[in-house]
Design an enzyme around this catalytic site. Sequence first.
Site, PDB file in Angstrom:
ATOM      1  N   ASP A 164       3.004   2.732   3.537  1.00 39.74           N
ATOM      2  CA  ASP A 164       3.421   3.081   1.647  1.00 39.74           C
ATOM      3  C   ASP A 164       2.531   1.912   1.173  1.00 39.74           C
ATOM      4  OD1 ASP A 164       3.286   4.930  -0.402  1.00 39.74           O
ATOM      5  OD2 ASP A 164       5.270   5.355  -0.279  1.00 39.74           O
ATOM      6  N   ASP A 219       1.448  11.821  -5.092  1.00 41.27           N
ATOM      7  CA  ASP A 219       2.971  12.529  -4.096  1.00 41.27           C
ATOM      8  C   ASP A 219       2.220  14.068  -4.515  1.00 41.27           C
ATOM      9  OD1 ASP A 219       3.576  10.046  -3.519  1.00 41.27           O
ATOM     10  OD2 ASP A 219       5.398  10.363  -3.892  1.00 41.27           O
TER      11      ASP A 219
HETATM   12  C1  GLA Z   1       5.565   7.215  -2.028  1.00 40.03           C
HETATM   13  C2  GLA Z   1       5.286   7.991  -1.067  1.00 40.03           C
HETATM   14  C3  GLA Z   1       5.689   9.525  -0.829  1.00 40.03           C
HETATM   15  C4  GLA Z   1       7.046   9.340   0.237  1.00 40.03           C
HETATM   16  C5  GLA Z   1       8.059   8.145  -1.224  1.00 40.03           C
HETATM   17  C6  GLA Z   1       9.276   7.350  -0.134  1.00 40.03           C
HETATM   18  O1  GLA Z   1       5.783   7.933  -3.171  1.00 40.03           O
HETATM   19  O2  GLA Z   1       3.994   8.477  -1.534  1.00 40.03           O
HETATM   20  O3  GLA Z   1       5.100  10.145  -0.082  1.00 40.03           O
HETATM   21  O4  GLA Z   1       6.839   7.960   1.563  1.00 40.03           O
HETATM   22  O5  GLA Z   1       7.000   7.206  -1.435  1.00 40.03           O
HETATM   23  O6  GLA Z   1       9.631   5.848  -1.173  1.00 40.03           O
END
Ligand code: GLA
Length: 416
Positions: A164, A219
Amino acid sequence: MNRSLKTPSGSLASTLKQGLLGLATLALAASASAQKFEGLALTPPMGWNSWNTFESAINEQLVLDTAQSMIDSGMRDAGYTYIVLDDCWALRDRDPEGNLVPDPEKFPNGIKALADQLHEMGFKIGIYGDAGRTTCAGYPGSQGHEYQDARTWASWGIDYLKYDWCATGTRDAKEAYTTMRDALRTAGRPITFSICEWGDNEPWLWAQDVGHLWRISGDIYDCWDCEQEWSRGFKVILDRYHALKPSVVGRDGLGQYSGPGGWNDADMLEVGNPGLTLAESRSHFTLWAMITSPLMAGNDVRSMSPEIIDVLTNKDVIAINQDPDGVSAWRFGIVPGKYETWIKPLQGGDWAVCILNTSEETQTAEIQWHRMERALSGEFEIHDLWADKSLSTTHKDLKAKIASHDVLLMRLSPKK
Ligand code: GLA
């Protein structure tokens, strides 16, 4: 000249030769380890990821029960191989040697024992890390610990890393992801590398040699087209995927950058989650299959309905996603406020054609096949993949009723 080979400069020559041999061996080793990482994602990865439903509420039992349900429902045998632990699996602090530590309350037997069990059950295991100082939920990030963390994950038997982009400050994305790629290669275990920087740095332009998949947006959320600051519905992501105007000849959206070994990742599936109707789950799954996005289920597979199992395990739809040619669909046409058409070439001269009803009412879509003649030459037999029935041929135009937010997905095969 010859003499000098036997004198001190002769020993220099032999030292040089040894040095060159050494370098050649190193280069061979490096290319061997690079090769181990090729061929890992020749088709879009498939699996399950804990985040969309469980966020921080993960533990060993949940993961094992999920794995068992994936076997019982037929998901594993349909191709869902990776079980990925997302954020929140670790303790908030590293140990005194700087190692990441699995949370002992959530994973009392550690991650290696879980990996061994998942491998025995016929799965591969994925884990989550972050290129910054902390993960998005505040657990330790890998910045400055890349090689150490890659060794840890390899020693646990990890097969997939989602990496990430939180708390990265002014880091350069390509540099940061390349550092982790090199760390994984050096650790020596083939690990599928999932780049998750949300499309902020246009990874489709540089990530092909760095990772096997790269997120293209923030997301996903379980809704049709809602949009909040950070999360958005699948239709919003789909529009981002093909922001440009519809295309007759194709390959002008993000799809032109993905293919065997490196995929645009439109984010984990929301199929089966409460914010989507069954029709929307079916459309979401269909479009992710069409654009060759990884198919990572994000629902609670322990309690999914038979209808959702049917969506997730439809082998004909999965075959569209996993087609060996790996060409993404493109948006061929839009009837504004009503429906849009996506088409995707498949191996052996077949095509997938999909019509998505984007409106709030049932629509009757009309397909005039001759308008697609630059893509489809000749006559094709049509199979409706969700209804599993034949729809005659492209010899005559097609009229089809499609419910709100639902989809018609057809596989066209040259008429014999
Ligand atoms: C980010 C990513 C998500 C998830 C969260 C976890 O928002 O884009 O897919 O992995 O972190 O904290």
